[in-house]
Design a protein around this motif. Structure first.
Motif, PDB file in Angstrom:
ATOM      1  N   THR A  45      36.234 -60.662  91.475  1.00  0.00           N
ATOM      2  CA  THR A  45      35.040 -60.275  92.563  1.00  0.00           C
ATOM      3  C   THR A  45      35.584 -60.154  93.690  1.00  0.00           C
ATOM      4  O   THR A  45      35.092 -59.202  94.490  1.00  0.00           O
ATOM      5  CB  THR A  45      34.439 -61.782  92.588  1.00  0.00           C
ATOM      6  N   HIS A  47      38.648 -58.724  94.975  1.00  0.00           N
ATOM      7  CA  HIS A  47      38.817 -57.192  94.722  1.00  0.00           C
ATOM      8  C   HIS A  47      37.765 -56.212  95.011  1.00  0.00           C
ATOM      9  O   HIS A  47      38.131 -55.306  95.585  1.00  0.00           O
ATOM     10  CB  HIS A  47      39.935 -57.190  93.662  1.00  0.00           C
ATOM     11  N   ARG A  48      36.664 -56.509  94.285  1.00  0.00           N
ATOM     12  CA  ARG A  48      35.876 -55.570  94.263  1.00  0.00           C
ATOM     13  C   ARG A  48      35.228 -55.484  95.511  1.00  0.00           C
ATOM     14  O   ARG A  48      34.514 -54.113  95.680  1.00  0.00           O
ATOM     15  CB  ARG A  48      34.637 -55.832  93.275  1.00  0.00           C
ATOM     16  N   ARG A  49      35.008 -56.435  96.213  1.00  0.00           N
ATOM     17  CA  ARG A  49      34.622 -56.395  97.610  1.00  0.00           C
ATOM     18  C   ARG A  49      35.366 -55.804  98.701  1.00  0.00           C
ATOM     19  O   ARG A  49      35.094 -56.170  99.830  1.00  0.00           O
ATOM     20  CB  ARG A  49      33.556 -57.636  97.980  1.00  0.00           C
ATOM     21  N   GLY A  50      36.670 -55.646  98.375  1.00  0.00           N
ATOM     22  CA  GLY A  50      37.688 -55.313  99.285  1.00  0.00           C
ATOM     23  C   GLY A  50      38.675 -56.195  99.852  1.00  0.00           C
ATOM     24  O   GLY A  50      39.402 -56.088 100.714  1.00  0.00           O
ATOM     25  N   ASP A  51      38.352 -57.655  99.344  1.00  0.00           N
ATOM     26  CA  ASP A  51      39.227 -58.709  99.851  1.00  0.00           C
ATOM     27  C   ASP A  51      40.364 -58.832  99.032  1.00  0.00           C
ATOM     28  O   ASP A  51      40.471 -58.447  97.795  1.00  0.00           O
ATOM     29  CB  ASP A  51      38.465 -60.032 100.010  1.00  0.00           C
ATOM     30  N   SER A  52      41.482 -59.475  99.714  1.00  0.00           N
ATOM     31  CA  SER A  52      42.706 -59.600  98.749  1.00  0.00           C
ATOM     32  C   SER A  52      42.798 -61.235  98.377  1.00  0.00           C
ATOM     33  O   SER A  52      42.203 -61.954  99.025  1.00  0.00           O
ATOM     34  CB  SER A  52      43.773 -59.324  99.774  1.00  0.00           C
ATOM     35  N   THR A 114      33.898 -67.082  96.430  1.00  0.00           N
ATOM     36  CA  THR A 114      33.470 -66.167  95.700  1.00  0.00           C
ATOM     37  C   THR A 114      31.930 -66.569  95.202  1.00  0.00           C
ATOM     38  O   THR A 114      31.036 -65.832  94.410  1.00  0.00           O
ATOM     39  CB  THR A 114      34.073 -65.976  94.270  1.00  0.00           C
TER      40      THR A 114
END
Length: 314
Positions: A45, A47-52, A114
């Motif tokens: 979740t 990674h899908r929104r661009g967070d690491s 998340t």
């Protein structure tokens, strides 16, 4: 089915038996699958929104769940009522390796980043509850952590765990929970109650080492068998040909407790020390940036208050 029925006949314990005697215990399997699945879902979740999300935390969580499943479903679980030395290995994995690894995985932080708004609110309410503050109080967690093994082995609790499946499983739960109460606030990866300065974390870790060592030495010196007549009675069954002397195996178990406790404790000490150094370096960087901002502000203020034409006069 009682634990006694499950321990009627097993081959000689060796490295191969760890795999060949693997079982599919329902509760550990369900816990492992759900806990691992939810953690992976949280990482995906992000990674899908661009967070690491730090890879090291995911690895730590994976190690913790793997250690939990191995301890409760492999040959360690099959022989933990047959050889007290095997039980002691399982004990150390469940009480130290599993809680420490899971704490380093920072699942609470992952959940807070998340979860939807309402479940996140519920989690925050739990974290700020009075119960969480009491359970996260470091001296209380430390007391539970060092006293529990003594209560386990020098009361009727351990023998009861050998004769009852329910008590046996609850003992496993107890080991993990008490280990989590001790390690989680000390690791400091999650925003939990009971977080203390790094120096105090190191002190608590060092203080656990003598307790494990003393308990291990005490068990090694015992002339009375832990578990009553449980282990001698196994020599009357089909495993008599390969079972070691119960007292010798108990002495081995004490040595395992002593050595493993010191090994994991020292490893944890170095983890905390590395965290302390990294936190100090980050704090120094923040202080440098603050001082740089103050210096720039002072220069700007000086330039604004300088009389017109002073620069040309110079």
């Amino acid at each position: 089915m009682t634990v006694a029925a499950a321990a009627e006949d097993l081959p000689r314990f060796d490295a191969g038996a760890l795999v060949s005697q693997w079982g599919l215990a329902p509760l550990p399997l369900v816990v492992t699958v759900w806990a691992t699945g939810l953690y992976v879902l949280g990482v995906v979740t992000l990674h899908r929104r661009g967070d690491s999300w730090p890879v090291g935390r995911s690895i730590a969580w994976g190690i913790g769940m793997l250690a939990f499943y191995v301890a409760t479903s492999s040959g360690l679980a099959a022989y933990d009522t047959v050889l007290i030395s095997v039980h002691m290995v399982q004990h150390m994995v469940l009480s130290m390796v599993v809680p420490l690894s899971l704490a380093l995985g920072a699942p609470v932080t992952l959940a807070l980043r998340t979860l939807p708004r309402r479940p996140r609110g519920w989690l925050l309410a739990v974290l700020h509850s009075r119960l969480a503050k009491v359970l996260g109080f470091p001296p209380l967690a430390f007391g539970l952590y060092v006293i529990s093994p003594w209560a386990l082995y020098f009361s009727g609790w351990y023998e009861a765990s050998l004769r009852s499946t329910y008590v046996h499983e609850m003992m496993h739960v107890h080991l993990v929970v008490v280990g989590a109460l001790f390690f989680w606030p000390i690791v400091g990866a999650d925003p939990l109650p009971g977080r203390v300065p790094h120096l105090f974390r190191l002190l608590l870790t060092v203080m656990t080492l003598p307790f494990h060592a003393f308990l291990g030495i005490t068990i090694m010196g015992q002339k009375t068998l832990l578990g009553g007549d449980w282990y001698p009675s196994l020599h009357d069954g089909p495993m008599a040909a390969w079972l070691p002397d119960p007292l010798e195996d108990q002495h081995l178990a004490g040595g395992i407790l002593w050595a493993a406790g010191d090994l994991v404790g020292l490893s944890f000490f170095f983890v905390l020390f590395a965290q302390w150094v990294r936190a100090s370096m980050k704090e120094a960087e923040r202080e440098d940036r603050r001082l740089d901002r103050l210096e720039r502000q002072e220069r700007l203020a000086a330039a604004q208050t300088r009389p017109p034409g002073s620069a040309e006069a110079e």
